[in-house]
Write a protein that holds these residues in place. Structure first.
Motif, PDB file in Angstrom:
ATOM      1  N   THR A   1      46.316  40.345  49.652  1.00  0.00           N
ATOM      2  CA  THR A   1      46.942  40.242  48.340  1.00  0.00           C
ATOM      3  C   THR A   1      46.046  40.852  47.267  1.00  0.00           C
ATOM      4  N   ALA A   2      44.762  40.544  47.305  1.00  0.00           N
ATOM      5  CA  ALA A   2      43.822  41.077  46.319  1.00  0.00           C
ATOM      6  C   ALA A   2      43.701  42.595  46.438  1.00  0.00           C
ATOM      7  N   THR A   3      43.591  43.082  47.648  1.00  0.00           N
ATOM      8  CA  THR A   3      43.463  44.523  47.864  1.00  0.00           C
ATOM      9  C   THR A   3      44.700  45.259  47.361  1.00  0.00           C
ATOM     10  N   ASN A   4      45.868  44.752  47.699  1.00  0.00           N
ATOM     11  CA  ASN A   4      47.105  45.391  47.248  1.00  0.00           C
ATOM     12  C   ASN A   4      47.201  45.388  45.728  1.00  0.00           C
ATOM     13  N   ARG A   5      46.816  44.283  45.115  1.00  0.00           N
ATOM     14  CA  ARG A   5      46.861  44.205  43.647  1.00  0.00           C
ATOM     15  C   ARG A   5      45.863  45.188  43.034  1.00  0.00           C
ATOM     16  N   CYS A   6      44.668  45.299  43.607  1.00  0.00           N
ATOM     17  CA  CYS A   6      43.671  46.258  43.119  1.00  0.00           C
ATOM     18  C   CYS A   6      44.207  47.687  43.211  1.00  0.00           C
ATOM     19  N   LEU A   7      44.792  48.029  44.342  1.00  0.00           N
ATOM     20  CA  LEU A   7      45.318  49.380  44.523  1.00  0.00           C
ATOM     21  C   LEU A   7      46.447  49.667  43.536  1.00  0.00           C
ATOM     22  N   THR A   8      47.263  48.665  43.241  1.00  0.00           N
ATOM     23  CA  THR A   8      48.332  48.828  42.247  1.00  0.00           C
ATOM     24  C   THR A   8      47.737  49.100  40.870  1.00  0.00           C
ATOM     25  N   VAL A   9      46.717  48.327  40.500  1.00  0.00           N
ATOM     26  CA  VAL A   9      46.061  48.528  39.210  1.00  0.00           C
ATOM     27  C   VAL A   9      45.450  49.925  39.136  1.00  0.00           C
ATOM     28  N   LEU A  10      44.794  50.359  40.198  1.00  0.00           N
ATOM     29  CA  LEU A  10      44.166  51.678  40.209  1.00  0.00           C
ATOM     30  C   LEU A  10      45.205  52.796  40.130  1.00  0.00           C
ATOM     31  N   ARG A  11      46.352  52.627  40.794  1.00  0.00           N
ATOM     32  CA  ARG A  11      47.410  53.639  40.735  1.00  0.00           C
ATOM     33  C   ARG A  11      47.999  53.763  39.337  1.00  0.00           C
ATOM     34  N   LYS A  12      48.041  52.658  38.606  1.00  0.00           N
ATOM     35  CA  LYS A  12      48.627  52.658  37.265  1.00  0.00           C
ATOM     36  C   LYS A  12      47.706  53.277  36.220  1.00  0.00           C
ATOM     37  N   ARG A  13      46.432  53.364  36.528  1.00  0.00           N
ATOM     38  CA  ARG A  13      45.490  53.950  35.580  1.00  0.00           C
ATOM     39  C   ARG A  13      45.737  55.444  35.468  1.00  0.00           C
ATOM     40  N   ARG A  14      45.519  55.961  34.289  1.00  0.00           N
ATOM     41  CA  ARG A  14      45.585  57.412  34.117  1.00  0.00           C
ATOM     42  C   ARG A  14      44.380  58.006  34.834  1.00  0.00           C
TER      43      ARG A  14
ATOM     44  N   THR B   1      37.414  57.641  46.981  1.00  0.00           N
ATOM     45  CA  THR B   1      38.833  57.381  46.740  1.00  0.00           C
ATOM     46  C   THR B   1      39.057  55.884  46.851  1.00  0.00           C
ATOM     47  N   ALA B   2      40.139  55.391  46.284  1.00  0.00           N
ATOM     48  CA  ALA B   2      40.429  53.955  46.352  1.00  0.00           C
ATOM     49  C   ALA B   2      40.530  53.489  47.802  1.00  0.00           C
ATOM     50  N   GLN B   3      41.146  54.306  48.665  1.00  0.00           N
ATOM     51  CA  GLN B   3      41.300  53.929  50.071  1.00  0.00           C
ATOM     52  C   GLN B   3      39.953  53.856  50.786  1.00  0.00           C
ATOM     53  N   GLN B   4      39.059  54.804  50.478  1.00  0.00           N
ATOM     54  CA  GLN B   4      37.730  54.767  51.084  1.00  0.00           C
ATOM     55  C   GLN B   4      36.933  53.580  50.559  1.00  0.00           C
ATOM     56  N   ARG B   5      37.016  53.345  49.258  1.00  0.00           N
ATOM     57  CA  ARG B   5      36.261  52.254  48.640  1.00  0.00           C
ATOM     58  C   ARG B   5      36.685  50.913  49.219  1.00  0.00           C
ATOM     59  N   VAL B   6      37.994  50.689  49.365  1.00  0.00           N
ATOM     60  CA  VAL B   6      38.444  49.389  49.846  1.00  0.00           C
ATOM     61  C   VAL B   6      37.999  49.147  51.280  1.00  0.00           C
TER      62      VAL B   6
ATOM     63  N   ASP C   1      41.813  39.184  35.960  1.00  0.00           N
ATOM     64  CA  ASP C   1      43.272  39.078  36.034  1.00  0.00           C
ATOM     65  C   ASP C   1      43.758  39.077  37.479  1.00  0.00           C
ATOM     66  N   ILE C   2      43.207  39.975  38.274  1.00  0.00           N
ATOM     67  CA  ILE C   2      43.608  40.071  39.682  1.00  0.00           C
ATOM     68  C   ILE C   2      43.277  38.780  40.416  1.00  0.00           C
ATOM     69  N   THR C   3      42.085  38.251  40.189  1.00  0.00           N
ATOM     70  CA  THR C   3      41.686  37.004  40.851  1.00  0.00           C
ATOM     71  C   THR C   3      42.640  35.877  40.485  1.00  0.00           C
ATOM     72  N   GLN C   4      42.951  35.774  39.207  1.00  0.00           N
ATOM     73  CA  GLN C   4      43.875  34.734  38.763  1.00  0.00           C
ATOM     74  C   GLN C   4      45.256  34.925  39.387  1.00  0.00           C
ATOM     75  N   GLU C   5      45.737  36.159  39.404  1.00  0.00           N
ATOM     76  CA  GLU C   5      47.056  36.447  39.979  1.00  0.00           C
ATOM     77  C   GLU C   5      47.096  36.135  41.473  1.00  0.00           C
ATOM     78  N   VAL C   6      46.019  36.448  42.168  1.00  0.00           N
ATOM     79  CA  VAL C   6      45.965  36.196  43.614  1.00  0.00           C
ATOM     80  C   VAL C   6      46.118  34.702  43.897  1.00  0.00           C
ATOM     81  N   PHE C   7      45.387  33.867  43.160  1.00  0.00           N
ATOM     82  CA  PHE C   7      45.456  32.433  43.422  1.00  0.00           C
ATOM     83  C   PHE C   7      46.751  31.813  42.904  1.00  0.00           C
ATOM     84  N   LEU C   8      47.298  32.358  41.847  1.00  0.00           N
ATOM     85  CA  LEU C   8      48.605  31.891  41.377  1.00  0.00           C
ATOM     86  C   LEU C   8      49.675  32.227  42.400  1.00  0.00           C
TER      87      LEU C   8
END
Length: 189
Positions: free
Chosen positions: A81-94, A139-144, A52-59
């Motif tokens: 764009t991809a990194t920001n979208r990934c971090l958004t997805v990770l923040r939304k996860r419980r 952490t997401a920040q370390q991983r990225v 989904d993220i890959t598709q959204e990035v190119f769209l």
């Protein structure tokens, strides 16, 4: 003489795509799709999210081409764009959300190990699985920052722009990530 898309630089492809050349944009997608997907998969550890993220990035890239004025910075823009979208997805996860074992344990292309010795291949696969697990504990920040530096070869300055921080902060996050990974991977040394 007709040039292939691989012989054409990003700047030319971005300019042509902005002018409506779909073939030029397809060449950009072909050039970066696998890298963006791999980054998203490593960040989210979920194939569906990564797709989904890959598709959204190119769209988003297609829609925002007229706004991209520094054609040479296209790949950096994609990573941002991809990194920001990934971090958004990770923040939304419980925080306690369990990962689907099938998705997180699947064999993405970056984990494929070539080799003729079955014992060595099995050991390498186990080590890569352990690394994948260890990356998931950062952490997401370390991983990225670790992924952008170690897996994608980005400079400290580029990573800083992508994650909207300073190069010194990137170095600090990367150092902490390396220390934690070294501890988690110590049984493999």
């Amino acid at each position: 003489m007709v040039l292939t898309a691989t012989a054409i630089d990003d700047e030319t492809l971005v300019v042509r795509a902005r002018e409506g050349d779909l073939t030029a944009f397809e060449a950009l997608v072909t050039r970066y799709q696998k890298r963006i997907y791999q980054l998203a998969l490593r960040m989210t550890r979920d194939r569906g999210d990564a797709e989904d993220i890959t598709q959204e990035v190119f769209l988003t890239a297609w829609r925002r081409l007229p706004e991209i004025h520094r054609e040479a910075a296209f790949s950096g823009w994609l990573y941002t764009t991809a990194t920001n979208r990934c971090l958004t997805v990770l923040r939304k996860r419980r925080p306690t959300e369990a990962l689907d074992e099938e998705q997180s344990r699947g064999e993405p292309a970056w984990m494929t190990v070539a080799g003729r010795d079955p014992q060595s291949s099995a050991q390498n696969m186990a080590q890569l699985a352990a690394l994948s697990e260890a990356l998931g504990r950062l952490t997401a920040q370390q991983r990225v920052v670790w992924l952008l530096r170690e897996a994608h070869g980005r400079s400290y300055e580029e990573i800083a722009r992508i994650v909207d921080t300073t190069p010194a902060s990137v170095r600090g996050r990367l150092s902490r990530a390396r220390i934690q990974l070294a501890e988690l991977m110590s049984p493999w040394h």
